[in-house]
Scaffold this motif. Structure first.
Motif, PDB file in Angstrom:
ATOM      1  N   ALA A 124      -1.839  -1.236  -4.184  1.00 29.78           N
ATOM      2  CA  ALA A 124      -2.549  -0.320  -4.505  1.00 29.78           C
ATOM      3  C   ALA A 124      -1.622   1.413  -3.670  1.00 29.78           C
ATOM      4  N   ALA A 125      -2.351   2.295  -3.719  1.00 27.50           N
ATOM      5  CA  ALA A 125      -2.255   3.610  -3.904  1.00 27.50           C
ATOM      6  C   ALA A 125      -3.381   4.490  -3.050  1.00 27.50           C
ATOM      7  N   ASP A 176      -4.745   2.417  -8.004  1.00 26.16           N
ATOM      8  CA  ASP A 176      -4.423   3.453  -8.115  1.00 26.16           C
ATOM      9  C   ASP A 176      -5.798   4.389  -7.021  1.00 26.16           C
ATOM     10  N   GLU A 177      -5.533   5.064  -6.344  1.00 28.59           N
ATOM     11  CA  GLU A 177      -6.659   6.136  -5.292  1.00 28.59           C
ATOM     12  C   GLU A 177      -7.686   4.199  -4.959  1.00 28.59           C
ATOM     13  N   ILE A 178      -6.974   3.537  -4.183  1.00 29.51           N
ATOM     14  CA  ILE A 178      -7.998   2.405  -3.953  1.00 29.51           C
ATOM     15  C   ILE A 178      -9.449   3.174  -3.050  1.00 29.51           C
ATOM     16  N   LEU A 202       0.988  -1.714  -0.453  1.00 29.61           N
ATOM     17  CA  LEU A 202      -0.265   0.162   0.181  1.00 29.61           C
ATOM     18  C   LEU A 202       0.833   1.133   0.075  1.00 29.61           C
ATOM     19  N   LEU A 203       0.410   2.152  -0.794  1.00 30.47           N
ATOM     20  CA  LEU A 203       1.584   3.531  -1.436  1.00 30.47           C
ATOM     21  C   LEU A 203       0.353   4.227  -0.503  1.00 30.47           C
ATOM     22  N   LEU A 204       1.372   5.162   0.091  1.00 27.54           N
ATOM     23  CA  LEU A 204       0.673   5.986   0.850  1.00 27.54           C
ATOM     24  C   LEU A 204       1.682   7.233   0.647  1.00 27.54           C
ATOM     25  N   GLY A 205      -0.165   9.186   0.497  1.00 30.30           N
ATOM     26  CA  GLY A 205       1.079   9.889   0.189  1.00 30.30           C
ATOM     27  C   GLY A 205      -0.182  10.615  -1.017  1.00 30.30           C
ATOM     28  N   GLU A 206       0.574  12.086  -0.624  1.00 33.23           N
ATOM     29  CA  GLU A 206      -0.037  13.127  -1.089  1.00 33.23           C
ATOM     30  C   GLU A 206      -0.163  13.163  -2.965  1.00 33.23           C
TER      31      GLU A 206
END
Length: 550
Positions: A383-384, A344-346, A270-274
């Motif tokens: 996912a991100a 993307d944008e999960i 899971l990729l987190l960030g702005e």
């Protein structure tokens, strides 16, 4: 076993009985289905044994690959046995399984190799090996036998052994007459050819089945290659990254260490960030370093599709599943079988669709929209999101079990304002990229401009910086790149105050309003739209410390 043979012993001496059986047996195997051959052969052994006065009849189909008579006795599949009584069959099985069987029966195998029959007991002078065999057979319960190799056109087909196990007063003698040898050979050739036809047709069927399997596999691979090509053709129409990963800051190096750790596994990431921090690029790096790198990375932007279309996009649909579904369509999970799927944008995935995604993650199976067939898939998920999924879970907008499943290995991608050392590298990269595109050449960027770029907060992150450079390349004359530094919300900073000073003042203002609480639902990080670690970094950079009385 056929204990009630229609042919009584002694009838073999009357040609009419033998010829009738031979004619019947010869005709029946010509067009007989191969599934029935073995059972009919065993039955006909009994009829032959009854005709020739035997208590048991063995047929051994020769193994052309092994070229060894002894292997016939090692495999039940190559031995066909008929016995008038079960005890006779047990005697033969026990005799054949003795450890010294091969050594003691060597004489019989040697005679078979020469195409010669073997009788027991035999008359006249015997060789040492023949004597050894007869002494050995005398302990088997067999009174007499004739064994005949079946050889046609120089090819060994098998061997028949006809034996008597008990004495009967109705017999004038217990030794099976040698006159039966020619009869046994005739029947043996019929049996051998029928069994060999069965073996050949089975081999042909197996070969055909294997060819069909390979053709199906080739067809599947061809469809997969075509699907990959079509997908890649679609994907190359748009840019999804900034080329190779750019940067050398410590924040980026920490990310790359995590990528190296998790890429070889199948664990969900899971990729987190702005928004605009390069999560898509990190996803590609994970895929390129994985075992699926030979296949394309399949991408779905959950925020770019309406709730009514996202299910079909992910799982596919059957023809007629809804208005406009004119044909069956494979979804991204089918397309991504054996490779990586980047969601993307999960955080924008509709709540009612989340259980179906959870099922795929847990069990690797799903159904197309409007379908009932369960489809299996092996997909590695990345996912991100730029949302605070923990908050969404607390507020009921995101399933907790799905959150746990996705966040096995979370990676936080920091905003550009936490990677200030990478800004000169990004500027150089984008200037080079858009200079080639525009046909213009520009000189080096001044340190004053770089310093100004580092002073900006970059709410749009790397994507905002790229857009700024692209715009500057378009509007600037060749040789002199003029970069107009943006200001927060498009407003001019207060006179006499630098951008860095203004940002520091704003942070202090928000921190004071939240009583210096940094994280949580009412914390300053939430109000500022920052990750708590990002806010702490900026406080440290700006020299902001919580007052002792607060």
């Amino acid at each position: 076993m056929n204990k009630n043979s229609p042919f009584k012993e002694g009838n073999a001496e009357e040609p009419i009985y033998f010829e009738r059986l031979l004619s019947e047996v010869s005709a029946k195997y010509i067009n007989m289905p191969i599934e029935e051959i073995e059972g009919i052969v065993r039955n006909d052994f009994g009829r032959l044994a009854g005709l020739l006065g035997g208590d048991s009849c063995n047929f051994h189909l020769f193994d052309q690959e092994a070229q060894d008579w002894l292997t016939l006795f090692d495999s039940a599949e190559k031995v066909f046995l008929w016995a008038r009584r079960e005890e006779f069959a047990d005697q033969l099985r026990s005799f054949r399984s003795r450890p010294d069987f091969a050594e003691k029966m060597e004489y019989m195998f040697e005679q078979w190799d020469k195409g010669e029959y073997v009788t027991y007991p035999s008359s006249g002078k015997k060789s040492e090996k023949a004597e050894k065999m007869e002494n050995y057979v005398s302990t088997s319960g067999v009174i007499s036998f004739i064994s005949v190799p079946i050889i046609a056109a120089g090819t060994k087909l098998g061997a028949i052994i006809l034996a008597r196990h008990e004495r009967h007063s109705i017999r004038q003698k217990d030794i099976i007459p040698k006159e039966n040898i020619s009869k046994i050979r005739l029947f043996g050739e019929i049996f051998a050819n029928a069994l060999l036809r069965k073996r050949s047709e089975e081999s042909l069927r197996n070969a055909l089945s294997e060819v069909q399997r390979l053709l199906a596999e080739i067809k599947k691979l061809k469809e997969q290659i075509e699907a990959d090509y079509l997908y890649l053709s679609e994907e190359t129409k748009a840019e999804h990254n900034y080329g190779d990963i750019v940067g050398q800051s410590q924040a980026l190096q920490r990310i790359l260490v995590k990528v190296k750790q998790v890429a070889p596994t199948n664990a969900p990431v899971l990729l987190l960030g702005e928004t605009g921090t390069g999560k898509g690029l990190i996803a590609r790096s994970l895929h390129d370093a994985s075992k699926h790198s030979s296949r394309p990375l399949v991408i779905v932007n959950c925020a770019a599709l309406t709730p009514s279309l996202i299910e079909s996009e992910l799982f596919g649909h059957e023809k007629g599943a809804f208005t406009g579904a004119s044909a069956r369509r494979a979804g991204r999970f089918e397309l991504a079988h054996g490779t990586t799927l980047f969601l993307d944008e999960i955080g924008e995935l509709p709540l009612d669709l989340q259980p179906k995604l959870l099922r795929v993650l847990q069990d690797g199976e799903f159904e197309r929209v409007g379908g009932t067939e369960t489809i299996k898939t092996d997909v590695r998920i990345i996912a991100a999101t730029n949302r605070d999924l923990e908050k969404d879970v607390e507020e009921g907008r995101f399933r907790r079990d799905l959150w746990y499943r996705l966040s096995v290995f979370p990676i936080f991608v920091p905003p550009l304002r936490e990677r200030l050392d990478d800004i000169p590298l990004f500027v150089e990269w984008f200037v080079d990229k858009y200079s080639k595109w525009s046909g213009k050449k520009f000189k080096l960027i001044s340190q004053k401009t770089i310093k100004a770029l580092k002073s900006y907060s970059w709410p749009g992150n790397i994507r905002e910086l790229e857009n700024l450079i692209e715009r500057s390349v378009i509007t600037s004359p060749e040789g002199n790149l003029q970069i107009e530094i943006p200001t927060p919300s498009g407003k001019i900073p207060d006179q006499g105050m630098t951008l860095q000073e203004r940002e520091r003042a704003y942070l202090i203002e928000v921190l004071e309003k939240t009583s210096w609480v940094i994280q949580g639902p009412k914390g300053a990080a939430r109000q500022l739209g920052l990750h708590p670690s990002s806010l702490r970094f900026r406080m440290k950079k700006s020299g902001i410390q919580r007052p002792a009385h607060s």
